[in-house]
Design an enzyme around this catalytic site. Structure first.
Site, short mmCIF file in Angstrom:
data_model
loop_
_atom_site.label_atom_id
_atom_site.label_comp_id
_atom_site.label_asym_id
_atom_site.label_seq_id
_atom_site.Cartn_x
_atom_site.Cartn_y
_atom_site.Cartn_z
CB THR A 1 -0.90 0.00 1.26
OG1 THR A 1 -1.48 1.29 1.43
CG2 THR A 1 -0.10 -0.31 2.53
CG ASP A 2 -1.10 5.03 -0.98
OD1 ASP A 2 -1.68 4.36 -0.10
OD2 ASP A 2 -1.64 5.98 -1.57
CD GLU A 3 -3.51 3.36 4.12
OE1 GLU A 3 -3.47 3.32 5.35
OE2 GLU A 3 -4.54 3.11 3.46
CE LYS B 1 0.28 -4.60 2.87
NZ LYS B 1 -0.07 -5.96 2.33
CE1 TYR C 1 -3.21 -2.71 5.67
CE2 TYR C 1 -3.27 -0.36 5.14
CZ TYR C 1 -3.25 -1.68 4.74
OH TYR C 1 -3.26 -1.98 3.39
P1 NAD Z 1 -9.38 -7.51 2.19
O1 NAD Z 1 -9.38 -7.24 3.65
O2 NAD Z 1 -10.62 -7.24 1.40
O3 NAD Z 1 -8.99 -9.04 1.92
C1 NAD Z 1 -7.96 -9.69 2.60
C2 NAD Z 1 -8.07 -11.18 2.32
O4 NAD Z 1 -6.99 -11.83 3.01
C3 NAD Z 1 -9.36 -11.81 2.83
O5 NAD Z 1 -9.87 -12.70 1.86
C4 NAD Z 1 -8.94 -12.57 4.07
O6 NAD Z 1 -9.73 -13.71 4.35
C5 NAD Z 1 -7.50 -12.96 3.70
N1 NAD Z 1 -6.68 -13.21 4.88
C6 NAD Z 1 -6.55 -12.41 5.98
N2 NAD Z 1 -5.73 -12.98 6.87
C7 NAD Z 1 -5.30 -14.15 6.32
C8 NAD Z 1 -4.42 -15.18 6.75
N3 NAD Z 1 -3.81 -15.10 7.95
N4 NAD Z 1 -4.20 -16.23 5.93
C9 NAD Z 1 -4.81 -16.31 4.73
N5 NAD Z 1 -5.67 -15.38 4.27
C10 NAD Z 1 -5.90 -14.30 5.06
O7 NAD Z 1 -8.14 -6.70 1.63
P2 NAD Z 1 -7.97 -5.91 0.25
O8 NAD Z 1 -8.51 -4.55 0.42
O9 NAD Z 1 -8.45 -6.76 -0.87
O10 NAD Z 1 -6.37 -5.79 0.19
C11 NAD Z 1 -5.59 -6.83 -0.39
C12 NAD Z 1 -4.13 -6.44 -0.31
O11 NAD Z 1 -3.91 -5.23 -1.01
C13 NAD Z 1 -3.63 -6.21 1.12
O12 NAD Z 1 -2.33 -6.73 1.23
C14 NAD Z 1 -3.64 -4.69 1.25
O13 NAD Z 1 -2.64 -4.27 2.18
C15 NAD Z 1 -3.30 -4.27 -0.17
N6 NAD Z 1 -3.82 -2.95 -0.58
C16 NAD Z 1 -5.13 -2.64 -0.39
C17 NAD Z 1 -5.62 -1.40 -0.85
C18 NAD Z 1 -7.07 -1.02 -0.71
O14 NAD Z 1 -7.45 0.09 -1.07
N7 NAD Z 1 -7.95 -1.90 -0.28
C19 NAD Z 1 -4.74 -0.50 -1.46
C20 NAD Z 1 -3.40 -0.87 -1.63
C21 NAD Z 1 -2.96 -2.11 -1.18
P1 TYD Z 2 -10.83 3.82 4.40
O1 TYD Z 2 -11.81 3.41 3.35
O2 TYD Z 2 -10.91 3.19 5.75
O3 TYD Z 2 -9.37 3.69 3.78
P2 TYD Z 2 -7.92 4.20 4.35
O4 TYD Z 2 -8.08 4.56 5.78
O5 TYD Z 2 -7.06 3.01 4.16
O6 TYD Z 2 -7.55 5.36 3.49
O7 TYD Z 2 -10.99 5.39 4.63
C1 TYD Z 2 -10.86 6.30 3.55
C2 TYD Z 2 -10.95 7.70 4.12
O8 TYD Z 2 -12.27 7.92 4.63
C3 TYD Z 2 -10.02 7.94 5.31
O9 TYD Z 2 -9.56 9.29 5.27
C4 TYD Z 2 -10.91 7.74 6.52
C5 TYD Z 2 -12.26 8.21 6.04
N1 TYD Z 2 -13.45 7.52 6.61
C6 TYD Z 2 -14.52 8.29 7.07
O10 TYD Z 2 -14.50 9.54 7.03
N2 TYD Z 2 -15.61 7.63 7.55
C7 TYD Z 2 -15.68 6.27 7.62
O11 TYD Z 2 -16.70 5.71 8.10
C8 TYD Z 2 -14.55 5.50 7.14
C9 TYD Z 2 -14.59 3.99 7.19
C10 TYD Z 2 -13.47 6.19 6.64
#
Ligand code: NAD
Ligand code: TYD
Length: 357
Positions: free
Chosen positions: A138-140, A167, A163
């Site tokens: 992630t970019d975070e 990462k 988080y």
């Molecule tokens: P998500 O929470 O929707 O899915 C995570 C998946 O991992 C789930 O299916 C869960 O069951 C599985 N999982 C969790 N713990 C596990 C374990 N111990 N063993 C096996 N499986 C396990 O997450 P997402 O939003 O799809 O993110 C996927 C990846 O991309 C993550 O690594 C996250 O850090 C990265 N990422 C997410 C975003 C975003 O905007 N959502 C952006 C950049 C990077």
């Molecule tokens: P989120 O979807 O949790 O992603 P991330 O924290 O990884 O960026 O949140 C996106 C943005 O929205 C973040 O600035 C937090 C804010 N947010 C709210 O204002 N209300 C909410 O209920 C949630 C879940 C997030």
């Protein structure tokens, strides 16, 4: 015809993982795609209903912290590639319970690296292709920006939530395995994703759900925080390109050049929802509720993805308004999915549909 490969995708039952699994299963009929997932609250096999009966797809239920299970699967199936997405992914949950994030994101990743390293040690090309370990991040990890500037691949790490700290730590381990053991790794760091199958605890699906049901839309603080939103299918396409063409040891930033203040995004979403639900304009915006801010809330994320565009030719495909409209339409016509993933009904689906195949 592509080479017959055996690729392990972890976290394939989650939001982004399910899009990556779908893309690979459909694009590469000659690959076998193994989706390894432990099915936490965020993992739902229903996300993959449309590909689960394809001959080149297989589900493996396991926890990435279970090294013995990973070793067994490597020995049994002979993976030549890993795309690692399994993680705990929600910042708010990490604030309430950081230990689980260290366990899954750090220990789980180290386990997976170690098992791949040991399995590939004497076999650099398992199925006649070069092995590859792709870590999705992630970019975070770069921390929080002020009003100006963008994250590049050279931006120093400065994670600020449990988080992002977990990462960042996993990214460091991946690079350590590259330098120490010559494990063929590649990493990408992506901005916030949106689209179908997004678990309704994250901002966009939560807001869609609440607007539909006339619940308040919780906006943290004053809604001034900025995120750079990318359509999830564009992220999946980037992962495909990087997995196949990226250079070992390199990092690629992925982002949409699409920065939105949370409050502006919510107003846009309210407008789209009013139209889709046939409500007079302004109705949904009345649901906005400013609530207590998130602890340590990062102000702004924004990605410079020019390296990926220049070197590997990837570009985002959708304008945000179009992607958001598609996303709203998907949620409104998949209310059953929303009900299943929030009520635990997907477990029943898993038991009745999957095991009886
Ligand atoms: P998500 O929470 O929707 O899915 C995570 C998946 O991992 C789930 O299916 C869960 O069951 C599985 N999982 C969790 N713990 C596990 C374990 N111990 N063993 C096996 N499986 C396990 O997450 P997402 O939003 O799809 O993110 C996927 C990846 O991309 C993550 O690594 C996250 O850090 C990265 N990422 C997410 C975003 C975003 O905007 N959502 C952006 C950049 C990077
Ligand atoms: P989120 O979807 O949790 O992603 P991330 O924290 O990884 O960026 O949140 C996106 C943005 O929205 C973040 O600035 C937090 C804010 N947010 C709210 O204002 N209300 C909410 O209920 C949630 C879940 C997030």
């Amino acid at each position: 015809m592509e080479t017959a490969r055996k690729i392990l995708i972890t976290g394939g039952a989650g939001f982004i993982g399910s899009h990556v699994v779908r893309l690979f299963v459909n694009s590469y009929p000659n690959y076998t795609i193994f989706n390894l997932d432990t099915l936490t609250y965020a993992g739902n096999l229903e996300n993959l209903r449309d590909v689960e009966s394809k001959p080149n797809y297989q589900f493996l239920k396991a926890d990435i912290t279970d090294a013995a299970a990973l070793e067994d699967f490597f020995a049994k199936y002979g993976f030549d590639g890993v795309i690692h997405l399994a993680a705990e992914s929600h910042v708010d949950r990490s604030i309430h319970g950081p230990t689980q994030f260290a366990q899954t994101n750090v220990i789980g990743t180290v386990n997976l690296l170690n098992v791949a390293k040991n399995y590939w040690a004497h076999n650099p090309a398992v199925n006649g292709v070069k092995n590859r370990f792709y870590h999705v991040s992630t970019d975070e990890v770069y921390g929080s920006l002020g009003d100006e500037g963008l994250f590049t691949e050279e931006t120093p790490y400065d994670p600020r939530s449990p988080y992002s700290a977990s990462k960042a730590s996993s990214d460091h381990f991946v690079r350590a395995f590259y330098h120490t053991y010559k494990l063929p790794v590649v990493i990408s760091n992506c901005s916030n994703n949106y689209g179908s199958y997004h678990f309704p605890e994250k901002l966009i699906p939560l807001a869609i759900h609440n607007i539909k049901n006339n619940f308040p839309i919780p906006v943290y603080g004053k809604g001034e925080n900025v995120r750079d939103w990318l359509f999830v299918e564009d992220h999946a396409r980037a992962i495909d390109v990087i997995f196949h063409k990226g250079v070992n040891g390199e990092t690629y930033n992925i982002g949409g050049h699409n920065e939105w203040k949370n409050i502006d995004l919510i107003y846009l979403l309210c407008k789209i929802m009013d139209t889709k639900l046939g409500r007079p304009e302004g109705t949904s915006a009345k649901l906005i509720a400013f609530v207590k801010d998130r602890a340590g809330h990062d102000l702004r994320y924004a990605i410079n993805s020019s390296k990926l565009q220049r070197e590997l030719g990837w570009v985002p495909s959708l304008q945000f308004e179009e992607g958001l409209e598609k996303t709203v339409e998907w949620y409104l016509s998949n209310q059953d999915w929303l009900h299943h993933v929030t009520s635990g009904d997907y477990l029943k689906y898993y038991e009745t549909q999957y095991h009886q195949r």
